[in-house]
Design a protein around this motif. Structure first.
Motif, PDB file in Angstrom:
ATOM      1  N   GLY A 104       0.819  -1.207   0.000  1.00 32.40           N
ATOM      2  CA  GLY A 104       0.000   0.000   0.000  1.00 32.40           C
ATOM      3  C   GLY A 104       0.855   1.259   0.000  1.00 32.40           C
ATOM      4  N   VAL A 105       1.900   1.282   0.819  1.00 33.28           N
ATOM      5  CA  VAL A 105       2.803   2.432   0.889  1.00 33.28           C
ATOM      6  C   VAL A 105       3.503   2.648  -0.455  1.00 33.28           C
ATOM      7  CG1 VAL A 105       4.939   3.289   1.919  1.00 33.28           C
ATOM      8  CG2 VAL A 105       3.166   2.298   3.371  1.00 33.28           C
ATOM      9  N   ILE A 106       3.941   1.561  -1.084  1.00 30.54           N
ATOM     10  CA  ILE A 106       4.634   1.660  -2.379  1.00 30.54           C
ATOM     11  C   ILE A 106       3.709   2.255  -3.435  1.00 30.54           C
ATOM     12  CG2 ILE A 106       5.615   0.323  -4.293  1.00 30.54           C
ATOM     13  CD1 ILE A 106       6.720  -1.622  -2.168  1.00 30.54           C
ATOM     14  N   PHE A 107       2.482   1.723  -3.525  1.00 31.93           N
ATOM     15  CA  PHE A 107       1.531   2.216  -4.525  1.00 31.93           C
ATOM     16  C   PHE A 107       1.146   3.674  -4.267  1.00 31.93           C
ATOM     17  CE2 PHE A 107       0.355  -2.399  -5.184  1.00 31.93           C
ATOM     18  CZ  PHE A 107       0.901  -2.459  -6.455  1.00 31.93           C
ATOM     19  N   LEU A 108       0.936   4.018  -3.003  1.00 29.40           N
ATOM     20  CA  LEU A 108       0.598   5.401  -2.663  1.00 29.40           C
ATOM     21  C   LEU A 108       1.749   6.343  -3.024  1.00 29.40           C
ATOM     22  CD1 LEU A 108      -1.163   4.992   0.806  1.00 29.40           C
ATOM     23  CD2 LEU A 108      -2.212   5.806  -1.300  1.00 29.40           C
ATOM     24  N   GLY A 109       2.964   5.899  -2.743  1.00 33.24           N
ATOM     25  CA  GLY A 109       4.142   6.705  -3.067  1.00 33.24           C
ATOM     26  C   GLY A 109       4.277   6.932  -4.558  1.00 33.24           C
ATOM     27  N   VAL A 110       4.083   5.862  -5.335  1.00 30.44           N
ATOM     28  CA  VAL A 110       4.154   5.977  -6.798  1.00 30.44           C
ATOM     29  C   VAL A 110       3.080   6.925  -7.312  1.00 30.44           C
ATOM     30  CG1 VAL A 110       3.838   4.721  -8.983  1.00 30.44           C
ATOM     31  CG2 VAL A 110       5.210   3.718  -7.156  1.00 30.44           C
ATOM     32  N   GLY A 111       1.850   6.789  -6.773  1.00 32.63           N
ATOM     33  CA  GLY A 111       0.741   7.649  -7.190  1.00 32.63           C
ATOM     34  C   GLY A 111       1.005   9.120  -6.903  1.00 32.63           C
ATOM     35  N   LEU A 112       1.563   9.421  -5.720  1.00 30.58           N
ATOM     36  CA  LEU A 112       1.852  10.801  -5.351  1.00 30.58           C
ATOM     37  C   LEU A 112       2.945  11.396  -6.230  1.00 30.58           C
ATOM     38  CD1 LEU A 112       1.724  10.621  -1.446  1.00 30.58           C
ATOM     39  CD2 LEU A 112       0.085  11.708  -2.964  1.00 30.58           C
ATOM     40  N   ILE A 113       3.978  10.606  -6.529  1.00 28.62           N
ATOM     41  CA  ILE A 113       5.063  11.069  -7.406  1.00 28.62           C
ATOM     42  C   ILE A 113       4.532  11.348  -8.805  1.00 28.62           C
ATOM     43  CG2 ILE A 113       7.226  10.407  -8.547  1.00 28.62           C
ATOM     44  CD1 ILE A 113       7.902   8.843  -5.964  1.00 28.62           C
ATOM     45  N   MET A 114       3.701  10.417  -9.322  1.00 32.69           N
ATOM     46  CA  MET A 114       3.118  10.593 -10.654  1.00 32.69           C
ATOM     47  C   MET A 114       2.212  11.821 -10.704  1.00 32.69           C
ATOM     48  SD  MET A 114       2.227   6.649 -11.679  1.00 32.69           S
ATOM     49  CE  MET A 114       1.484   7.095 -13.245  1.00 32.69           C
ATOM     50  N   CYS A 115       1.478  12.053  -9.620  1.00 34.31           N
ATOM     51  CA  CYS A 115       0.589  13.210  -9.542  1.00 34.31           C
ATOM     52  C   CYS A 115       1.407  14.502  -9.558  1.00 34.31           C
ATOM     53  CB  CYS A 115      -0.255  13.130  -8.271  1.00 34.31           C
ATOM     54  SG  CYS A 115      -1.707  14.206  -8.287  1.00 34.31           S
ATOM     55  N   LEU A 116       2.524  14.517  -8.852  1.00 37.90           N
ATOM     56  CA  LEU A 116       3.390  15.691  -8.812  1.00 37.90           C
ATOM     57  C   LEU A 116       3.999  15.955 -10.190  1.00 37.90           C
ATOM     58  CD1 LEU A 116       4.735  17.897  -7.136  1.00 37.90           C
ATOM     59  CD2 LEU A 116       6.555  16.280  -6.572  1.00 37.90           C
ATOM     60  N   SER A 156      -2.289   6.297 -14.899  1.00 40.05           N
ATOM     61  CA  SER A 156      -2.721   7.548 -14.273  1.00 40.05           C
ATOM     62  C   SER A 156      -2.417   7.520 -12.774  1.00 40.05           C
ATOM     63  CB  SER A 156      -4.218   7.764 -14.497  1.00 40.05           C
ATOM     64  OG  SER A 156      -4.963   6.781 -13.792  1.00 40.05           O
ATOM     65  N   PRO A 157      -2.125   8.691 -12.168  1.00 43.50           N
ATOM     66  CA  PRO A 157      -1.834   8.749 -10.724  1.00 43.50           C
ATOM     67  C   PRO A 157      -2.992   8.225  -9.870  1.00 43.50           C
ATOM     68  CG  PRO A 157      -1.213  10.807 -11.802  1.00 43.50           C
ATOM     69  CD  PRO A 157      -1.981  10.001 -12.816  1.00 43.50           C
ATOM     70  N   ILE A 162      -5.530   4.784  -5.747  1.00 45.23           N
ATOM     71  CA  ILE A 162      -6.667   3.937  -5.382  1.00 45.23           C
ATOM     72  C   ILE A 162      -6.201   2.543  -4.978  1.00 45.23           C
ATOM     73  CG2 ILE A 162      -8.710   2.742  -6.299  1.00 45.23           C
ATOM     74  CD1 ILE A 162      -9.200   5.279  -8.018  1.00 45.23           C
ATOM     75  N   ILE A 163      -5.289   1.958  -5.775  1.00 48.46           N
ATOM     76  CA  ILE A 163      -4.754   0.626  -5.459  1.00 48.46           C
ATOM     77  C   ILE A 163      -4.033   0.653  -4.112  1.00 48.46           C
ATOM     78  CG2 ILE A 163      -3.035  -1.110  -6.133  1.00 48.46           C
ATOM     79  CD1 ILE A 163      -5.587  -1.260  -7.732  1.00 48.46           C
ATOM     80  N   GLY A 164      -3.309   1.741  -3.839  1.00 48.22           N
ATOM     81  CA  GLY A 164      -2.617   1.869  -2.552  1.00 48.22           C
ATOM     82  C   GLY A 164      -3.575   1.810  -1.385  1.00 48.22           C
ATOM     83  N   PHE A 165      -4.691   2.526  -1.497  1.00 51.07           N
ATOM     84  CA  PHE A 165      -5.680   2.515  -0.422  1.00 51.07           C
ATOM     85  C   PHE A 165      -6.391   1.171  -0.322  1.00 51.07           C
ATOM     86  CE2 PHE A 165      -5.406   7.214  -0.548  1.00 51.07           C
ATOM     87  CZ  PHE A 165      -5.211   7.411   0.806  1.00 51.07           C
ATOM     88  N   VAL A 166      -6.544   0.478  -1.439  1.00 44.89           N
ATOM     89  CA  VAL A 166      -7.137  -0.862  -1.422  1.00 44.89           C
ATOM     90  C   VAL A 166      -6.268  -1.805  -0.579  1.00 44.89           C
ATOM     91  CG1 VAL A 166      -7.613  -2.921  -2.812  1.00 44.89           C
ATOM     92  CG2 VAL A 166      -8.420  -0.684  -3.589  1.00 44.89           C
ATOM     93  N   TYR A 167      -4.947  -1.729  -0.782  1.00 47.76           N
ATOM     94  CA  TYR A 167      -4.043  -2.586  -0.009  1.00 47.76           C
ATOM     95  C   TYR A 167      -4.028  -2.191   1.466  1.00 47.76           C
ATOM     96  CZ  TYR A 167      -2.059  -5.411  -3.743  1.00 47.76           C
ATOM     97  OH  TYR A 167      -1.891  -6.334  -4.743  1.00 47.76           O
ATOM     98  N   GLU A 168      -4.168  -0.896   1.749  1.00 52.33           N
ATOM     99  CA  GLU A 168      -4.241  -0.461   3.142  1.00 52.33           C
ATOM    100  C   GLU A 168      -5.492  -1.046   3.806  1.00 52.33           C
ATOM    101  OE1 GLU A 168      -2.048   1.207   4.953  1.00 52.33           O
ATOM    102  OE2 GLU A 168      -0.703   1.197   3.228  1.00 52.33           O
ATOM    103  N   ILE A 169      -6.606  -1.042   3.075  1.00 52.65           N
ATOM    104  CA  ILE A 169      -7.861  -1.614   3.595  1.00 52.65           C
ATOM    105  C   ILE A 169      -7.706  -3.118   3.809  1.00 52.65           C
ATOM    106  CG2 ILE A 169     -10.283  -2.089   3.037  1.00 52.65           C
ATOM    107  CD1 ILE A 169     -10.278   0.624   1.538  1.00 52.65           C
ATOM    108  N   LEU A 170      -7.044  -3.804   2.859  1.00 51.79           N
ATOM    109  CA  LEU A 170      -6.809  -5.246   2.992  1.00 51.79           C
ATOM    110  C   LEU A 170      -5.963  -5.550   4.228  1.00 51.79           C
ATOM    111  CD1 LEU A 170      -6.109  -6.337  -0.711  1.00 51.79           C
ATOM    112  CD2 LEU A 170      -8.089  -6.935   0.693  1.00 51.79           C
TER     113      LEU A 170
END
Length: 244
Positions: A104-116, A156-157, A162-170
């Motif tokens: 989850g942390v990895i996916f969230l990190g990738v998403g934030l970098i891509m968004c930036l 897309s970021p 979204i995938i990052g938060f899915v893993y956090e929920i899991l």
């Protein structure tokens, strides 16, 4: 004589501004959602025999008096990688949800970098719109298959976030399931004891709603421009047939 694509310069530029605004708000929303203590635990309504959550070992007099403990997604992640309490229970907490939390942390990190990156790129397009308008017009004018659309979504970021938060929920669900199998009630996740949203959480929700609204406006603007281009193509084709 005005070139064909130049009539779409202002509409495409406005769409780009909406895209940048959407990405900027999304970036702020994601940061608020991860790091701000948006969630609350009612200390008077929970019971446990032991816990690995660091905040329970470091509660101030003010928190104890209020009976409310606020926490963030970041606190949840840190509770997995740096649990408190005895070593045996702490090791259990890391095993119970560590893999999902890490992913989850990895996916969230990738998403934030891509968004930036998307935000910086969008700003550069606004400052130098000529080439971008031409490339965008050419891309929208050509037919794009469904496979290309799917690839655009996967890169897309928002997809990675979204995938990052899915893993956090899991991670939370898996931790709660393992806890239910134990005779003693060990509290290893803040979310399993969550009772509501904090005052800061209400502000974060407003920012998240604003993200969806601006993204919807950007999508509607893009659809309108593409429809105008399509209509123009049909009109041009009709004129060519008449002249022929």
């Amino acid at each position: 004589m005005q070139k064909q694509y130049e009539k779409y310069k202002e509409p495409i530029k406005k769409w780009c501004v909406l895209q940048v605004l959407s990405c900027g708000i999304a970036l702020v929303a994601a940061i608020l959602l991860i790091f701000v203590p948006n969630f609350s635990i009612d200390l008077t309504k929970i019971s446990f025999t032991s816990t690995t959550l660091p905040k329970f070992y470091d509660m101030s007099a003010e928190v104890l008096e209020s009976g409310k403990l606020n926490f963030s997604v970041f606190d949840e992640v840190m509770a997995t990688f740096k649990p408190a309490g005895d070593k045996e229970t702490a090791a259990y907490a890391a095993i119970s949800s560590g893999l999902f939390q890490l992913l989850g942390v990895i996916f969230l990190g990738v998403g934030l970098i891509m968004c930036l990156v998307a935000l910086i790129r969008g700003i550069s397009h606004i400052l130098s719109p000529d080439d971008y308008v031409l490339l965008t017009y050419d891309e929208w004018k050509r037919k794009v298959d469904k496979k290309s659309n799917r690839m655009a979504y996967f890169t897309s970021p928002s997809y990675w976030i979204i995938i990052g938060f899915v893993y956090e929920i899991l991670a939370i669900v898996f931790s709660k399931y393992l806890n239910s199998l134990m005779e003693e009630k060990v509290l290893t996740s803040y979310f399993t004891a969550m009772s509501g949203v904090s005052a800061a959480g209400i502000f974060t929700i407003i920012i998240m709603i604003a993200t969806f609204v601006v993204a919807l406006l950007a999508s509607m603007k893009k659809k309108k421009i593409k429809m105008d281009i399509l209509k123009e193509e049909y009109e041009t084709a009709k004129e060519t047939i008449k002249e022929g």
